[in-house]
Design an enzyme around this catalytic site. Sequence first.
Site, PDB file in Angstrom:
ATOM      1  N   HIS A   1     -17.814  65.957 -23.008  1.00  0.00           N
ATOM      2  CA  HIS A   1     -17.917  64.975 -21.922  1.00  0.00           C
ATOM      3  C   HIS A   1     -19.376  64.699 -21.591  1.00  0.00           C
ATOM      4  O   HIS A   1     -19.783  63.542 -21.441  1.00  0.00           O
ATOM      5  CB  HIS A   1     -17.163  65.487 -20.697  1.00  0.00           C
ATOM      6  CG  HIS A   1     -17.420  64.712 -19.448  1.00  0.00           C
ATOM      7  ND1 HIS A   1     -17.042  63.393 -19.289  1.00  0.00           N
ATOM      8  CD2 HIS A   1     -18.022  65.075 -18.280  1.00  0.00           C
ATOM      9  CE1 HIS A   1     -17.389  62.971 -18.086  1.00  0.00           C
ATOM     10  NE2 HIS A   1     -18.000  63.965 -17.451  1.00  0.00           N
TER      11      HIS A   1
ATOM     12  N   GLU B   1     -22.583  71.038  -9.484  1.00  0.00           N
ATOM     13  CA  GLU B   1     -21.201  71.035  -9.012  1.00  0.00           C
ATOM     14  C   GLU B   1     -20.347  72.113  -9.686  1.00  0.00           C
ATOM     15  O   GLU B   1     -19.559  72.777  -9.034  1.00  0.00           O
ATOM     16  CB  GLU B   1     -20.592  69.658  -9.266  1.00  0.00           C
ATOM     17  CG  GLU B   1     -19.212  69.473  -8.712  1.00  0.00           C
ATOM     18  CD  GLU B   1     -18.756  68.030  -8.829  1.00  0.00           C
ATOM     19  OE1 GLU B   1     -17.586  67.839  -9.191  1.00  0.00           O
ATOM     20  OE2 GLU B   1     -19.549  67.112  -8.570  1.00  0.00           O
ATOM     21  N   ASP B   2     -20.518  72.292 -10.998  1.00  0.00           N
ATOM     22  CA  ASP B   2     -19.641  73.195 -11.732  1.00  0.00           C
ATOM     23  C   ASP B   2     -20.250  74.549 -12.059  1.00  0.00           C
ATOM     24  O   ASP B   2     -19.515  75.475 -12.396  1.00  0.00           O
ATOM     25  CB  ASP B   2     -19.191  72.537 -13.047  1.00  0.00           C
ATOM     26  CG  ASP B   2     -18.278  71.349 -12.812  1.00  0.00           C
ATOM     27  OD1 ASP B   2     -17.747  71.197 -11.696  1.00  0.00           O
ATOM     28  OD2 ASP B   2     -18.101  70.555 -13.759  1.00  0.00           O
TER      29      ASP B   2
ATOM     30  N   HIS C   1     -25.338  66.317 -15.312  1.00  0.00           N
ATOM     31  CA  HIS C   1     -24.816  65.769 -14.055  1.00  0.00           C
ATOM     32  C   HIS C   1     -23.816  66.678 -13.344  1.00  0.00           C
ATOM     33  O   HIS C   1     -23.645  66.565 -12.139  1.00  0.00           O
ATOM     34  CB  HIS C   1     -24.232  64.368 -14.268  1.00  0.00           C
ATOM     35  CG  HIS C   1     -22.883  64.344 -14.905  1.00  0.00           C
ATOM     36  ND1 HIS C   1     -22.712  64.282 -16.275  1.00  0.00           N
ATOM     37  CD2 HIS C   1     -21.646  64.352 -14.369  1.00  0.00           C
ATOM     38  CE1 HIS C   1     -21.420  64.265 -16.547  1.00  0.00           C
ATOM     39  NE2 HIS C   1     -20.747  64.304 -15.408  1.00  0.00           N
ATOM     40  N   ASP C   2     -23.177  67.591 -14.050  1.00  0.00           N
ATOM     41  CA  ASP C   2     -22.225  68.509 -13.421  1.00  0.00           C
ATOM     42  C   ASP C   2     -22.769  69.920 -13.253  1.00  0.00           C
ATOM     43  O   ASP C   2     -22.034  70.823 -12.861  1.00  0.00           O
ATOM     44  CB  ASP C   2     -20.924  68.561 -14.237  1.00  0.00           C
ATOM     45  CG  ASP C   2     -20.008  67.387 -13.941  1.00  0.00           C
ATOM     46  OD1 ASP C   2     -20.046  66.866 -12.810  1.00  0.00           O
ATOM     47  OD2 ASP C   2     -19.228  67.010 -14.833  1.00  0.00           O
TER      48      ASP C   2
ATOM     49  N   ASP D   1     -20.207  58.417 -16.201  1.00  0.00           N
ATOM     50  CA  ASP D   1     -19.341  59.584 -16.027  1.00  0.00           C
ATOM     51  C   ASP D   1     -17.908  59.146 -15.739  1.00  0.00           C
ATOM     52  O   ASP D   1     -16.954  59.598 -16.382  1.00  0.00           O
ATOM     53  CB  ASP D   1     -19.899  60.440 -14.882  1.00  0.00           C
ATOM     54  CG  ASP D   1     -18.987  61.572 -14.443  1.00  0.00           C
ATOM     55  OD1 ASP D   1     -18.268  62.141 -15.286  1.00  0.00           O
ATOM     56  OD2 ASP D   1     -19.013  61.895 -13.238  1.00  0.00           O
TER      57      ASP D   1
END
Length: 195
Positions: free
Chosen positions: A42, A70-71, A66-67, A131
């Site tokens: 992804h 957050e992740d 980008h994650d 995204d």
Amino acid sequence: MTAPVAGARPAAWSSLAEAASLAFRLHGPQRRKGTAIPYVSHLMAVAALVLEHGGDEEQAVAALLHDAIEDCGAEHEAEIAARFGPRVAAIVRACTDAEVLPKPPWRARKEAYLAHLEGAGADALLVSACDKLHNARAIVEDLRELGPGMMARFNAGRDGTLWYYRALAEAFARLLPGRLSAELGRAVTEMEALA
């Protein structure tokens, strides 16, 4: 193959390679929700979409990462800023809808993210739209293969997921008009038809 823009400085790609290495380290064991697909696929797809839609190397670096906050944890923001600079860190921050665990309730988090897009800069809008486009396309492919029951894998189920993607498509059509938002709109329309 497109010709280089006259007078444009070619990208060295060293930052992109370094970001790919970091993305693989942070996300290596993760899988796409409800699948055996490595999560890094992804991230690479989003970076490719950013470049295909006119983004530069820093925007592609942010797409790969980008994650990360957050992740993988808010502690990675400082590393991203130190290694790739404040612009990349700002884009990654702008693409983050939660940095605490447990995450806030899904609907409130998504409503806040949609509201946040209204004031997001062009860098963040490009990465976020890419995204969401890749996610929407993946959902459409899974719907084709597995049918509407696959929507149960999402926290918000079918109705919440469809609401969110329609709201995203409308927001990007207004905030980032053009080919990218049109592609997202078409993917969401197909998602709705298949779900």
